[in-house]
Design an enzyme around this catalytic site. Structure first.
Site, PDB file in Angstrom:
ATOM      1  N   HIS A 255      16.730 194.598 -70.606  1.00  0.00           N
ATOM      2  CA  HIS A 255      16.492 195.904 -71.379  1.00  0.00           C
ATOM      3  C   HIS A 255      16.949 195.491 -73.077  1.00  0.00           C
ATOM      4  O   HIS A 255      17.184 196.417 -73.742  1.00  0.00           O
ATOM      5  CB  HIS A 255      17.600 196.903 -70.800  1.00  0.00           C
ATOM      6  CG  HIS A 255      18.946 196.474 -70.817  1.00  0.00           C
ATOM      7  ND1 HIS A 255      19.871 197.516 -70.664  1.00  0.00           N
ATOM      8  CD2 HIS A 255      19.829 195.580 -71.315  1.00  0.00           C
ATOM      9  CE1 HIS A 255      21.132 196.958 -70.886  1.00  0.00           C
ATOM     10  NE2 HIS A 255      20.993 195.874 -71.145  1.00  0.00           N
ATOM     11  N   ASN A 302      20.212 203.729 -76.609  1.00  0.00           N
ATOM     12  CA  ASN A 302      21.396 202.921 -77.032  1.00  0.00           C
ATOM     13  C   ASN A 302      20.753 201.613 -76.976  1.00  0.00           C
ATOM     14  O   ASN A 302      21.162 200.830 -78.049  1.00  0.00           O
ATOM     15  CB  ASN A 302      22.427 202.735 -75.926  1.00  0.00           C
ATOM     16  CG  ASN A 302      23.906 202.234 -76.332  1.00  0.00           C
ATOM     17  OD1 ASN A 302      24.129 202.420 -77.636  1.00  0.00           O
ATOM     18  ND2 ASN A 302      24.066 201.112 -75.565  1.00  0.00           N
TER      19      ASN A 302
END
Length: 351
Positions: A255, A302
């Site tokens: 990620h 984020n």
């Protein structure tokens, strides 16, 4: 205003004040409220707590009452005086002495992450992380940003240790990994997930592979009673030779990176992997369509703010793993924050 309008207005206000709730929790952790109460032999009034924290009584009382409203503290009123104590949740997750504490990760969120989120509009306009605006670190120097100082590196690694203290066992038992006696945890940080592996699988050994600065911090600041079953190896998983293993683990790694970098890394892992060996990807996986759950969508934002990557759907992970050569790809939803995806290196054309 109709009752429906009232409900919508209340929901909107709740969303808009969410950052205030977060700051209450961050401040209480930073000041040590939950540790003071965990160590106390009895409930304490606001004056006693303020004295032990070296804080103003008025400010302490306001913070304590906010924590009561959030269910983090409980209060007893005797003769008009309020006495505070930790809730079970606070004793379990917010006191630093608890084996399941999340206090270090909350401190990281309250400093580094919170500061980056102040630049969300810029991140969306520019499509890149905001470390330059938040901390003066170039956006393309990810490791330099995340590990920009020894203190920051240690805070982040302790935060990840907090996460795996709660989620580690769940992800390493999503599949039976007992057939993989030698495991390599790529980007394994402090070795917290490695500890979960050797705890569940007594016959396995784990090598934690990470950059030299991280390995040095792990050896200096973290203990390893499982010495002999957990070892460390320094290197860059994009460039250096990967240790031999039956299973490679990528937990909260993909990620961080865009698809091209993920494909490069997965191809390297596939090349290093033995026939019949495997790869375990641990991530929070988006629903089909990519529009939920909210917690994962927030994580994806984020990643935009703090890394070069994003969260992905099952189909997107399957595509990345398949293109690297892995087959028999399976997703297990753990019911927790992180899910597990297992792929194998086999001949997909064998009969």
């Amino acid at each position: 205003m109709s009752s429906l309008d009232d409900q919508d207005f209340c929901v909107l206000n709740k969303y808009a004040s969410g950052f205030m709730v977060s700051q209450v929790i961050f401040a209480a952790c930073e000041l040590g409220v939950f540790d003071v109460l965990a160590k106390a032999q009895e409930p304490l009034d606001s004056e006693a707590i303020a004295g032990r924290l070296d804080c103003s009584r008025r400010g302490t009382e306001l913070l304590l009452d906010a924590c009561v409203s959030l269910g983090l503290l409980q209060v007893d009123v005797r003769s008009g005086a309020a006495y505070y104590r930790n809730s079970d949740m606070a004793d379990t997750y917010l006191a630093t002495g608890s084996p399941k504490t999340q206090c270090h990760m909350l401190r990281y969120l309250g400093t580094t992450t919170y500061r980056c989120w102040g630049h969300l509009p810029e991140a969306i306009r520019e499509g890149k992380n905001q470390y330059m605006k938040a901390f003066g670190v170039p956006a393309d120097q990810l490791f330099a940003a995340i590990y920009r100082s020894e203190d920051e590196r240690l805070r982040f690694m302790r935060g990840l240790q907090d996460i795996w203290s709660v989620c580690g066992t769940r992800v390493v038992t999503a599949f039976d990994l007992s057939t993989f006696p030698v495991i390599c945890d790529l980007g394994g940080g402090s070795g917290a997930l490695a500890k979960a592996c050797v705890s569940v699988y007594p016959k396995c050994k784990v090598t934690v592979f990470d950059i030299p600065e991280v390995v040095g911090t792990a050896r200096t600041h973290f203990s390893f009673p499982e010495e002999g079953r957990i070892s460390f190896c320094e290197g860059d998983f994009f460039e250096d030779h990967l240790p031999e293993a039956d299973l490679y683990v990528l937990a909260r790694v993909l990620h961080d990176w865009p698809d091209d970098r993920c494909s490069h890394l997965l191809a390297r892992v596939h090349h290093a992997c033995k026939p019949g060996g495997g790869i375990l990807v641990v991530e929070t996986v988006l629903d089909e369509g990519g529009r939920g759950p909210l917690s994962t969508l927030l994580c994806s934002l984020n990643m935009l703010l703090q890394t070069e990557g994003r969260e992905r759907t099952e189909a997107q992970f399957r595509a990345l793993l398949s293109s690297a050569g892995f087959c028999d790809i399976q997703l297990r939803r753990t019911g927790g924050t992180y899910d597990a995806i297992l792929g194998r290196k086999e001949s997909c054309h064998s009969t």
